[in-house]
Design a protein around this motif. Structure first.
Motif, PDB file in Angstrom:
ATOM      1  N   ILE A 180       1.010  12.576   6.253  1.00  0.00           N
ATOM      2  CA  ILE A 180       0.226  13.542   7.005  1.00  0.00           C
ATOM      3  C   ILE A 180       1.018  14.847   7.044  1.00  0.00           C
ATOM      4  O   ILE A 180       2.160  14.886   7.504  1.00  0.00           O
ATOM      5  CB  ILE A 180      -0.027  13.044   8.446  1.00  0.00           C
ATOM      6  CG1 ILE A 180      -0.807  11.732   8.414  1.00  0.00           C
ATOM      7  CG2 ILE A 180      -0.771  14.106   9.249  1.00  0.00           C
ATOM      8  CD1 ILE A 180      -0.911  11.066   9.771  1.00  0.00           C
ATOM      9  N   GLN A 190       0.855   6.573   3.892  1.00  0.00           N
ATOM     10  CA  GLN A 190       0.057   7.771   4.116  1.00  0.00           C
ATOM     11  C   GLN A 190       0.978   8.893   4.565  1.00  0.00           C
ATOM     12  O   GLN A 190       1.868   8.692   5.379  1.00  0.00           O
ATOM     13  CB  GLN A 190      -0.993   7.529   5.188  1.00  0.00           C
ATOM     14  CG  GLN A 190      -2.152   6.696   4.730  1.00  0.00           C
ATOM     15  CD  GLN A 190      -3.229   6.665   5.795  1.00  0.00           C
ATOM     16  OE1 GLN A 190      -2.927   6.660   6.977  1.00  0.00           O
ATOM     17  NE2 GLN A 190      -4.473   6.642   5.360  1.00  0.00           N
ATOM     18  N   ARG A 223       0.843  -1.185   0.000  1.00  0.00           N
ATOM     19  CA  ARG A 223       0.000   0.000   0.000  1.00  0.00           C
ATOM     20  C   ARG A 223       0.878   1.233   0.000  1.00  0.00           C
ATOM     21  O   ARG A 223       1.980   1.229   0.519  1.00  0.00           O
ATOM     22  CB  ARG A 223      -0.883   0.029   1.239  1.00  0.00           C
ATOM     23  CG  ARG A 223      -1.879  -1.084   1.264  1.00  0.00           C
ATOM     24  CD  ARG A 223      -2.803  -1.065   2.437  1.00  0.00           C
ATOM     25  NE  ARG A 223      -2.413  -0.175   3.518  1.00  0.00           N
ATOM     26  CZ  ARG A 223      -3.225   0.198   4.487  1.00  0.00           C
ATOM     27  NH1 ARG A 223      -4.448  -0.229   4.523  1.00  0.00           N
ATOM     28  NH2 ARG A 223      -2.812   1.004   5.437  1.00  0.00           N
TER      29      ARG A 223
END
Length: 99
Positions: A11, A9, A6
């Protein structure tokens, strides 16, 4: 495909400008350390020039407060125990004190 990788992410944490501005407005305590390694006449002028330069530089900066000029003259730089002003400066800095 359960084992597919994946994307990580990311931030984003925006900078807090009020903290940056507060730091830049804070007055800093500044000291200088000057040293020459011999007692020879030509180094005497260098020693005096160092003290003069750092005194003017620190006093000429709006956000700096002079807390001391520490100077060892004609003393070896290879052993800190022979540099009493250097050791004094470090001790005072660690104790957050000025001269």
């Amino acid at each position: 495909m359960q084992n597919a990788m994946r994307e990580p992410q990311v931030i984003v944490i925006p900078a807090r400008t009020e903290v940056k501005n507060n730091i830049s407005q804070r007055q800093l305590n500044v000291a200088a350390y000057c040293r020459v390694s011999t007692d020879e006449d030509e180094q005497e002028t260098s020693f005096e020039a160092q003290i003069s330069y750092y005194t003017d530089k620190i006093n000429g900066s709006a956000n700096w407060r002079m807390v001391g000029i520490f100077a060892d003259e004609g003393i070896t730089g290879t052993v800190d125990t022979k540099r009493p002003e250097f050791l004094k400066m470090i001790r005072l800095c660690r104790n957050k004190k000025s001269i």
